[in-house]
Design a protein around this motif. Structure first.
Motif, PDB file in Angstrom:
ATOM      1  N   ALA A 405       3.359   4.502 -11.938  1.00 51.47           N
ATOM      2  CA  ALA A 405       2.401   3.411 -11.738  1.00 51.47           C
ATOM      3  C   ALA A 405       2.884   2.470 -10.647  1.00 51.47           C
ATOM      4  CB  ALA A 405       2.224   2.646 -13.043  1.00 51.47           C
ATOM      5  N   CYS A 406       1.923   1.877  -9.919  1.00 50.46           N
ATOM      6  CA  CYS A 406       2.290   0.857  -8.933  1.00 50.46           C
ATOM      7  C   CYS A 406       2.463  -0.457  -9.682  1.00 50.46           C
ATOM      8  CB  CYS A 406       1.212   0.710  -7.876  1.00 50.46           C
ATOM      9  SG  CYS A 406       1.546  -0.659  -6.749  1.00 50.46           S
ATOM     10  N   PRO A 407       3.578  -1.160  -9.450  1.00 54.00           N
ATOM     11  CA  PRO A 407       3.769  -2.424 -10.160  1.00 54.00           C
ATOM     12  C   PRO A 407       2.764  -3.504  -9.742  1.00 54.00           C
ATOM     13  CG  PRO A 407       5.525  -2.062  -8.551  1.00 54.00           C
ATOM     14  CD  PRO A 407       4.712  -0.807  -8.592  1.00 54.00           C
ATOM     15  N   HIS A 408       2.074  -3.295  -8.617  1.00 51.52           N
ATOM     16  CA  HIS A 408       1.191  -4.342  -8.098  1.00 51.52           C
ATOM     17  C   HIS A 408      -0.303  -4.031  -8.241  1.00 51.52           C
ATOM     18  CE1 HIS A 408       4.894  -5.829  -6.471  1.00 51.52           C
ATOM     19  NE2 HIS A 408       5.074  -4.705  -5.807  1.00 51.52           N
ATOM     20  N   CYS A 409      -0.612  -2.778  -8.584  1.00 50.12           N
ATOM     21  CA  CYS A 409      -2.025  -2.376  -8.632  1.00 50.12           C
ATOM     22  C   CYS A 409      -2.324  -1.613  -9.917  1.00 50.12           C
ATOM     23  CB  CYS A 409      -2.374  -1.451  -7.458  1.00 50.12           C
ATOM     24  SG  CYS A 409      -1.946  -2.118  -5.852  1.00 50.12           S
ATOM     25  N   SER A 410      -3.604  -1.518 -10.236  1.00 48.53           N
ATOM     26  CA  SER A 410      -3.968  -0.635 -11.345  1.00 48.53           C
ATOM     27  C   SER A 410      -4.183   0.773 -10.785  1.00 48.53           C
ATOM     28  CB  SER A 410      -5.209  -1.151 -12.064  1.00 48.53           C
ATOM     29  OG  SER A 410      -6.147  -1.694 -11.168  1.00 48.53           O
ATOM     30  N   ARG A 423       4.356   6.318  -2.844  1.00 44.70           N
ATOM     31  CA  ARG A 423       3.630   5.314  -2.081  1.00 44.70           C
ATOM     32  C   ARG A 423       2.313   4.966  -2.748  1.00 44.70           C
ATOM     33  NH1 ARG A 423       2.794   7.670   3.513  1.00 44.70           N
ATOM     34  NH2 ARG A 423       4.552   9.099   3.384  1.00 44.70           N
ATOM     35  N   CYS A 424       2.033   3.671  -2.787  1.00 43.86           N
ATOM     36  CA  CYS A 424       0.746   3.225  -3.311  1.00 43.86           C
ATOM     37  C   CYS A 424      -0.258   3.226  -2.162  1.00 43.86           C
ATOM     38  CB  CYS A 424       0.852   1.829  -3.910  1.00 43.86           C
ATOM     39  SG  CYS A 424      -0.755   1.192  -4.404  1.00 43.86           S
ATOM     40  N   HIS A 425      -1.371   3.914  -2.326  1.00 44.59           N
ATOM     41  CA  HIS A 425      -2.364   3.991  -1.253  1.00 44.59           C
ATOM     42  C   HIS A 425      -3.274   2.774  -1.221  1.00 44.59           C
ATOM     43  CE1 HIS A 425      -2.005   8.649  -0.790  1.00 44.59           C
ATOM     44  NE2 HIS A 425      -0.889   8.017  -0.545  1.00 44.59           N
ATOM     45  N   HIS A 426      -3.059   1.852  -2.145  1.00 41.98           N
ATOM     46  CA  HIS A 426      -3.897   0.656  -2.166  1.00 41.98           C
ATOM     47  C   HIS A 426      -3.196  -0.550  -1.572  1.00 41.98           C
ATOM     48  CE1 HIS A 426      -6.973   2.726  -4.461  1.00 41.98           C
ATOM     49  NE2 HIS A 426      -5.970   3.301  -5.086  1.00 41.98           N
ATOM     50  N   CYS A 427      -1.916  -0.732  -1.905  1.00 42.89           N
ATOM     51  CA  CYS A 427      -1.212  -1.913  -1.395  1.00 42.89           C
ATOM     52  C   CYS A 427      -0.084  -1.527  -0.442  1.00 42.89           C
ATOM     53  CB  CYS A 427      -0.652  -2.751  -2.539  1.00 42.89           C
ATOM     54  SG  CYS A 427       0.756  -1.987  -3.360  1.00 42.89           S
ATOM     55  N   GLY A 428       0.225  -0.240  -0.349  1.00 43.09           N
ATOM     56  CA  GLY A 428       1.248   0.187   0.603  1.00 43.09           C
ATOM     57  C   GLY A 428       2.659   0.170   0.041  1.00 43.09           C
TER      58      GLY A 428
HETATM   59 ZN   LIG Z   1      -0.136  -0.852  -5.116  1.00 41.00          ZN
END
Ligand SMILES: [Zn+2]
Ligand SMILES: [Zn+2]
Length: 698
Positions: A405-410, A423-428
């Protein structure tokens, strides 16, 4: 000394738009000499100097106090003729319809470089220097990127097929907007080019606007325009240009030197004093709808603009948007039909693989692999697309259930094998892949699901040695020019199998593809999004259109689209099998009419962002309460506030509230009434809010 002149000038300033409404960003300044409406200026605003556009002349204020507060315009940027009435009408319509301030829309429509240049206007010397810079680059000069006439080159029109000729003739006689509904490979581009030629040949000033959905498609179309209409200067407008280049191209259009403007959605705001034809290619494409700022639809604005300026408009697609299709059914638009592919190329046949029968967890079915090998043996190319980049969408620990899981996004962070990153594709947010499970220390953490990288790897293992597999996605094309280079490899036949995200399915004219395969498409069949099925149908039919474009090459065996699905009996596939867009559209429109969904009902979203979901929704709830006092609120249904489907991105919580009405004017009237309240509501911790008119996905 003569009394000064007073003007209302549009500026982009959030502080002044706080009371809401169209004219909230239009303020008063004075000038010792008369200014043209549509002139670009610099004005003092508080402690800053900002870019402005002269909007209207106004009377001198009567009371001394407000008179004393009015400051003079600081400088005028010499862009040649001021921005015309038609252009300003387009801006005003955009601001009104999409519920934004005039200043915001106008400033976003001007080249960003103007902001920098106006700051440099100091004395006469600097003015002269900047004027030279703005007007120095004339058509045909090196670097102006405007196609010059090439002597001795044959720009004579191509021979048209009977159906192309019929479409062109009908278009010339129509006064309504026209949908050019043509099968993939039916030669729509040739119809655009000949319609453009007719206009340009007959009027020495005429300008043509051509909108395309993807920046990646501009070089290809630009090359064809150069080849076929090279005697007319053409400029492009898209986000891949440097700000300076964009400004010069914009000015070439504004001065009328560029006869053809080719660009992405931003090009709809090009200043074109002699606009005589508008073309929107792939009009169904969701990328015509902007996802920030005014969130405008460039396709819808193109229709408005063409009609207001009396220019014919041609909307082209093999899979028209249901809005456009419904407009044809109602007789508001004319429909020009081109059902046959060029050169008698066969329509792509649909092959469905029932994945319920496939071995568990297999992504590439044995049937598909066998079919690909057969194509490769016959010297054809194959294309495989999966709408997910990276190696696997999730990394997973089988022992404790940990997921990446991304710690910053759902959202989950995607596993990229090449650089062993998550890599998170939403926040980078990215970090190296952990060597063991962060929660339980288990060393055996495994990828779950597949992305383009893993498909590339699987194909390499399953296909005969020596098979050349190329992957094209946002990761492989990060370097400037790499996409063009990769496409060139594909065209040159140096690639056997192309793996990519949906960016490879759009518009590219590959000649040797015999088989296209679509993986993991089922999610769209179950999606609650109103337009999910419409988008999937368009995607698959477009993808099918990449195969068998060269009749001669595909004569041996007809081209195929392979879809692996767990729902082969779904009606969408039945219509797709027949290439029956009409059947699909009729079925979808019937459902939407019953449910009052677009294009039979009209939507707007109020979106909000805050540190917590509670705050984001508190704003929406307060807005809903305020709505009761607005006129026309009885004609608008306001649904409860809900978290966005991607509720958290980069630590920001997002919520939204849907508004629905059976009447577009009623919804518009209501939204205008509602604006001041939306600006007035103060909720502690709210980051921002925005209205999205005609949202693409809900
Ligand atoms: Zn993210
Ligand atoms: Zn674990």
């Amino acid at each position: 000394m003569n009394p000064p002149f007073y003007y209302q000038i549009a500026v982009d300033t959030p502080a002044h738009s706080a009371m809401g409404g169209l004219l909230s960003s239009v303020l008063t300044w004075s000038s010792p000499s008369p200014l043209s409406l549509g002139a670009v200026v610099r004005v003092p605003l508080g402690k800053r100097q900002v870019l402005g556009l002269v909007w209207a002349e106004c009377a001198s204020p009567h009371d001394e106090k407000s008179l004393a507060a009015i400051k003079p315009v600081a400088a005028v940027l010499d862009i040649g003729a001021p921005l015309g009435t038609a252009w300003r009408a387009l801006i005003e319509f955009t601001a009104t319809y999409y519920q934004r301030s005039l200043g915001e829309v106008a400033m976003a429509a001007l080249p960003g470089q103007f902001r920098i240049l106006v700051q440099k206007l100091q004395d006469e010397a600097s003015q002269a220097k900047i004027a030279k810079r703005l007007h120095g680059q004339k058509a045909g000069k090196p670097g102006a990127q405007i196609a010059a006439t090439e002597q001795g080159r044959d720009h004579s029109p191509r021979e048209l097929t009977p159906q192309q000729q019929a479409a062109l003739t009908q278009f010339a006689q129509e006064t309504r907007p026209c949908l050019l509904w043509g099968a993939t490979g039916s030669g729509k581009t040739e119809v655009y080019l000949q319609a453009a030629r007719r206009v340009l040949d007959n009027d020495p000033l005429a300008q043509v606007l051509i909108l395309v959905p993807e920046i990646n498609l501009t070089p290809q179309l630009e090359a064809r325009v150069q080849e076929r209409l090279g005697q007319y200067a053409c400029v492009t407008l898209h986000s891949g240009l440097t700000p300076v280049r964009r400004m010069h191209n914009w000015l070439a259009s504004h001065r009328g030197e560029a006869r053809i403007v080719l660009g992405t959605r931003m090009a709809v705001f090009a200043s074109m004093p002699h606009l005589r034809l508008v073309v929107v290619d792939e009009e169904h494409d969701p990328s015509f709808k902007s996802q920030d700022g005014a969130r405008h639809s460039a396709r819808d604005l193109a229709v408005y603009r063409a009609q207001r300026e009396g220019a014919p408009i041609l909307l082209g697609s093999a899979t028209p948007s249901l809005e456009t299709w419904a407009a044809c059914e109602r007789g508001r638009y004319a429909r020009l039909t081109m059902p046959d592919r060029m050169g008698g190329a066969a329509l792509t046949a649909l092959r469905l693989v029932d994945m319920r029968l496939a071995p568990k967890r297999s992504l590439l079915s044995p049937q598909l692999m066998a079919a690909m090998q057969e194509r490769l043996a016959a010297g054809q190319q194959c294309m495989v697309f999966i709408n997910r980049r990276g190696y696997a969408p999730i990394l997973h620990c089988g022992a404790c259930g940990w997921k990446s899981a991304c710690p910053h996004c759902s959202a989950y962070r995607v596993f990229h094998k090449r650089d062993r990153s998550l890599r998170c594709h939403h926040c980078g947010w990215a970090e190296a892949v952990p060597r063991a499970c962060p929660d339980c220390g288990n060393l055996d953490i495994a990828p779950l699901g597949r992305g383009t990288e893993r498909v590339e790897e699987d194909l390499g293992a399953l296909l005969p040695p020596g098979t050349r597999v190329l992957r094209i996605d946002a990761d492989s094309t990060r370097a400037v020019g790499s996409l063009q280079q990769q496409l060139a490899q594909m065209h040159a036949g140096e690639v056997d199998v192309l793996v990519g995200t949906q960016m490879v399915t759009k518009g590219h004219d590959f000649r040797r593809i015999g088989l296209v395969a679509a993986l993991n498409v089922d999610a769209a069949l179950f999606s609650s999004d109103v337009r999910a099925q419409e988008r999937l149908f368009a995607l698959l039919l477009q993808a099918a259109g990449r195969a068998g474009r060269d009749a001669a090459a595909s004569s041996a065996k007809s081209p195929e689209l392979w879809v692996q699905t767990e729902m082969p009996e779904h009606p969408l596939f039945q219509a797709l099998r027949q290439h029956d867009f009409e059947r699909f559209a009729t079925q979808q429109l019937t459902e939407r009419e019953q449910a009052g969904l677009p294009p039979f009902g009209f939507h707007a979203l109020l979106r909000s962002e805050a540190q917590s979901q509670e705050v984001a929704q508190a704003y929406l709830n307060a807005a809903k309460e305020a709505a009761a006092d607005c006129e026309a609120s009885d004609q608008v249904t306001i649904y409860p506030a809900v978290p966005h489907s991607m509720a958290r991105v980069a630590n920001v919580e997002r919520a939204q509230m849907l508004l629905e009405s059976a009447s577009r004017p009623a919804l518009q009237h209501f939204l205008t009434q509602w604006q001041p309240a939306l600006h007035r509501i103060k909720v502690k911790g709210l980051i921002r809010w925005a209205v999205d008119v005609d949202p693409q996905s809900i």
